[in-house]
Design a protein around this motif. Structure first.
Motif, PDB file in Angstrom:
ATOM      1  N   HIS A 189       0.847  -1.326   0.042  1.00  0.00           N
ATOM      2  CA  HIS A 189       0.105   0.064  -0.084  1.00  0.00           C
ATOM      3  C   HIS A 189       0.964   1.096   0.141  1.00  0.00           C
ATOM      4  CE1 HIS A 189      -3.078  -2.959   1.159  1.00  0.00           C
ATOM      5  NE2 HIS A 189      -4.116  -1.708   0.814  1.00  0.00           N
ATOM      6  N   ALA A 190       0.697   2.336  -0.744  1.00  0.00           N
ATOM      7  CA  ALA A 190       1.190   3.599  -0.784  1.00  0.00           C
ATOM      8  C   ALA A 190       0.688   4.424   0.420  1.00  0.00           C
ATOM      9  CB  ALA A 190       0.720   4.336  -2.086  1.00  0.00           C
ATOM     10  N   LEU A 191      -0.395   4.014   0.754  1.00  0.00           N
ATOM     11  CA  LEU A 191      -0.908   4.689   2.147  1.00  0.00           C
ATOM     12  C   LEU A 191      -1.192   3.533   3.145  1.00  0.00           C
ATOM     13  CD1 LEU A 191      -3.844   7.058   0.455  1.00  0.00           C
ATOM     14  CD2 LEU A 191      -1.508   7.677   1.108  1.00  0.00           C
ATOM     15  N   LYS A 192      -0.987   3.583   4.220  1.00  0.00           N
ATOM     16  CA  LYS A 192      -0.922   2.435   5.008  1.00  0.00           C
ATOM     17  C   LYS A 192      -2.509   2.037   5.071  1.00  0.00           C
ATOM     18  CE  LYS A 192       1.183   1.654   9.092  1.00  0.00           C
ATOM     19  NZ  LYS A 192       1.569   1.604  10.294  1.00  0.00           N
ATOM     20  N   GLN A 205      -8.976  11.652 -10.443  1.00  0.00           N
ATOM     21  CA  GLN A 205      -9.454  11.571  -9.215  1.00  0.00           C
ATOM     22  C   GLN A 205     -10.343  10.170  -9.513  1.00  0.00           C
ATOM     23  OE1 GLN A 205     -12.487  14.951  -8.282  1.00  0.00           O
ATOM     24  NE2 GLN A 205     -14.099  13.469  -7.820  1.00  0.00           N
ATOM     25  N   THR A 206     -10.186   9.481  -8.172  1.00  0.00           N
ATOM     26  CA  THR A 206     -10.571   8.037  -8.001  1.00  0.00           C
ATOM     27  C   THR A 206     -11.433   7.859  -6.717  1.00  0.00           C
ATOM     28  OG1 THR A 206      -9.110   7.260  -9.544  1.00  0.00           O
ATOM     29  CG2 THR A 206     -10.297   5.539  -8.286  1.00  0.00           C
ATOM     30  N   LYS A 207     -12.729   7.378  -6.677  1.00  0.00           N
ATOM     31  CA  LYS A 207     -13.236   7.230  -5.408  1.00  0.00           C
ATOM     32  C   LYS A 207     -12.818   5.919  -4.971  1.00  0.00           C
ATOM     33  CE  LYS A 207     -17.591   9.677  -6.314  1.00  0.00           C
ATOM     34  NZ  LYS A 207     -18.988   9.592  -6.120  1.00  0.00           N
ATOM     35  N   LEU A 208     -12.601   5.739  -3.574  1.00  0.00           N
ATOM     36  CA  LEU A 208     -11.823   4.528  -3.125  1.00  0.00           C
ATOM     37  C   LEU A 208     -13.045   3.547  -2.746  1.00  0.00           C
ATOM     38  CD1 LEU A 208      -9.382   5.633  -0.428  1.00  0.00           C
ATOM     39  CD2 LEU A 208      -8.953   4.842  -2.823  1.00  0.00           C
ATOM     40  N   GLN A 209     -13.002   2.336  -3.308  1.00  0.00           N
ATOM     41  CA  GLN A 209     -13.899   1.424  -3.082  1.00  0.00           C
ATOM     42  C   GLN A 209     -13.965   0.740  -1.459  1.00  0.00           C
ATOM     43  OE1 GLN A 209     -16.137   0.814  -5.599  1.00  0.00           O
ATOM     44  NE2 GLN A 209     -14.890   2.634  -6.556  1.00  0.00           N
ATOM     45  N   GLY A 210     -12.682   0.611  -1.161  1.00  0.00           N
ATOM     46  CA  GLY A 210     -12.358   0.070   0.335  1.00  0.00           C
ATOM     47  C   GLY A 210     -10.797   0.279   0.431  1.00  0.00           C
ATOM     48  N   ASP A 231      -6.866  -1.013  -5.031  1.00  0.00           N
ATOM     49  CA  ASP A 231      -5.685  -1.030  -5.757  1.00  0.00           C
ATOM     50  C   ASP A 231      -5.133   0.250  -6.108  1.00  0.00           C
ATOM     51  OD1 ASP A 231      -5.394  -3.879  -5.966  1.00  0.00           O
ATOM     52  OD2 ASP A 231      -6.572  -4.126  -8.088  1.00  0.00           O
ATOM     53  N   VAL A 232      -6.062   1.262  -6.285  1.00  0.00           N
ATOM     54  CA  VAL A 232      -5.659   2.676  -6.536  1.00  0.00           C
ATOM     55  C   VAL A 232      -4.706   3.104  -5.466  1.00  0.00           C
ATOM     56  CG1 VAL A 232      -7.596   3.718  -5.494  1.00  0.00           C
ATOM     57  CG2 VAL A 232      -6.369   4.947  -7.516  1.00  0.00           C
ATOM     58  N   ILE A 233      -4.514   2.769  -4.331  1.00  0.00           N
ATOM     59  CA  ILE A 233      -3.811   3.185  -3.374  1.00  0.00           C
ATOM     60  C   ILE A 233      -2.598   2.367  -3.047  1.00  0.00           C
ATOM     61  CG2 ILE A 233      -5.517   4.581  -1.980  1.00  0.00           C
ATOM     62  CD1 ILE A 233      -6.081   2.438  -0.067  1.00  0.00           C
ATOM     63  N   LYS A 234      -2.510   1.446  -3.854  1.00  0.00           N
ATOM     64  CA  LYS A 234      -1.226   0.551  -3.901  1.00  0.00           C
ATOM     65  C   LYS A 234      -0.153   0.812  -4.874  1.00  0.00           C
ATOM     66  CE  LYS A 234      -3.716  -3.615  -2.092  1.00  0.00           C
ATOM     67  NZ  LYS A 234      -4.068  -4.990  -2.578  1.00  0.00           N
ATOM     68  N   ASN A 235       1.002   0.537  -4.734  1.00  0.00           N
ATOM     69  CA  ASN A 235       2.081   0.735  -5.592  1.00  0.00           C
ATOM     70  C   ASN A 235       1.992  -0.298  -6.458  1.00  0.00           C
ATOM     71  OD1 ASN A 235       3.415   2.929  -4.223  1.00  0.00           O
ATOM     72  ND2 ASN A 235       4.024   1.669  -2.719  1.00  0.00           N
ATOM     73  N   PRO A 236       2.740  -0.174  -7.764  1.00  0.00           N
ATOM     74  CA  PRO A 236       2.802  -1.141  -8.637  1.00  0.00           C
ATOM     75  C   PRO A 236       3.448  -2.349  -8.150  1.00  0.00           C
ATOM     76  CG  PRO A 236       3.737   0.863  -9.777  1.00  0.00           C
ATOM     77  CD  PRO A 236       3.487   1.035  -8.123  1.00  0.00           C
ATOM     78  N   GLU A 269     -21.342  11.315   0.268  1.00  0.00           N
ATOM     79  CA  GLU A 269     -20.400  12.222   0.083  1.00  0.00           C
ATOM     80  C   GLU A 269     -19.049  12.251   0.871  1.00  0.00           C
ATOM     81  OE1 GLU A 269     -22.180  16.196   0.368  1.00  0.00           O
ATOM     82  OE2 GLU A 269     -23.907  15.718  -0.828  1.00  0.00           O
ATOM     83  N   LYS A 270     -19.158  11.624   1.834  1.00  0.00           N
ATOM     84  CA  LYS A 270     -18.062  11.237   2.735  1.00  0.00           C
ATOM     85  C   LYS A 270     -16.797  10.269   2.187  1.00  0.00           C
ATOM     86  CE  LYS A 270     -19.766  12.951   6.711  1.00  0.00           C
ATOM     87  NZ  LYS A 270     -20.169  12.600   8.509  1.00  0.00           N
ATOM     88  N   GLN A 271     -17.220   9.438   0.980  1.00  0.00           N
ATOM     89  CA  GLN A 271     -16.506   8.378   0.573  1.00  0.00           C
ATOM     90  C   GLN A 271     -14.952   8.977   0.325  1.00  0.00           C
ATOM     91  OE1 GLN A 271     -18.283   6.669  -3.042  1.00  0.00           O
ATOM     92  NE2 GLN A 271     -16.324   4.994  -3.215  1.00  0.00           N
ATOM     93  N   PRO A 272     -14.203   8.423   0.590  1.00  0.00           N
ATOM     94  CA  PRO A 272     -12.679   9.052   0.273  1.00  0.00           C
ATOM     95  C   PRO A 272     -12.528   8.968  -1.104  1.00  0.00           C
ATOM     96  CG  PRO A 272     -12.622   7.129   1.274  1.00  0.00           C
ATOM     97  CD  PRO A 272     -13.932   7.106   1.265  1.00  0.00           C
ATOM     98  N   ILE A 273     -11.735  10.043  -1.712  1.00  0.00           N
ATOM     99  CA  ILE A 273     -11.203  10.168  -2.878  1.00  0.00           C
ATOM    100  C   ILE A 273      -9.733  10.375  -3.152  1.00  0.00           C
ATOM    101  CG2 ILE A 273     -11.308  11.674  -5.160  1.00  0.00           C
ATOM    102  CD1 ILE A 273     -14.126  12.505  -4.193  1.00  0.00           C
ATOM    103  N   HIS A 274      -9.048   9.431  -4.174  1.00  0.00           N
ATOM    104  CA  HIS A 274      -7.719   9.483  -4.280  1.00  0.00           C
ATOM    105  C   HIS A 274      -7.491  10.483  -5.454  1.00  0.00           C
ATOM    106  CE1 HIS A 274      -3.948   7.743  -5.654  1.00  0.00           C
ATOM    107  NE2 HIS A 274      -3.605   7.908  -4.590  1.00  0.00           N
ATOM    108  N   PHE A 275      -6.455  11.230  -5.422  1.00  0.00           N
ATOM    109  CA  PHE A 275      -5.921  12.180  -6.653  1.00  0.00           C
ATOM    110  C   PHE A 275      -4.621  11.640  -6.882  1.00  0.00           C
ATOM    111  CE2 PHE A 275      -9.303  14.655  -4.479  1.00  0.00           C
ATOM    112  CZ  PHE A 275     -10.076  15.164  -5.586  1.00  0.00           C
TER     113      PHE A 275
END
Length: 71
Positions: free
Chosen positions: A20-23, A52-57, A61-66, A41-47
């Protein structure tokens, strides 16, 4: 043809997992476990890179490194 990367630690095995790029524990502490769809509206968004991508949980994968490590 997709080229597989080698694990950056052992430099022998195929990199088949990502960190994870973020813990993950920080994401769970802030937003809880499970799906984030019900947060509205409180769903976290990753930029990243202007995208801009809404986090599913917390395991999204969007908050993981390759993939750069072997299991």
């Amino acid at each position: 043809m997709k080229i597989s990367r080698l694990c950056w630690i052992c430099n022998i095995n195929i990199a088949d997992t990502a960190e994870h790029a973020l813990k993950k524990t920080d994401i769970v502490r802030a937003y809880g476990k499970g799906s984030y769809h019900n947060l509205g509206e409180k769903q976290p968004i990753h930029f990243k890179n202007g995208k801009q991508t809404k986090l599913q949980g917390a395991n999204s994968d969007v908050i993981k490194n390759p993939k750069d490590l072997c299991k």
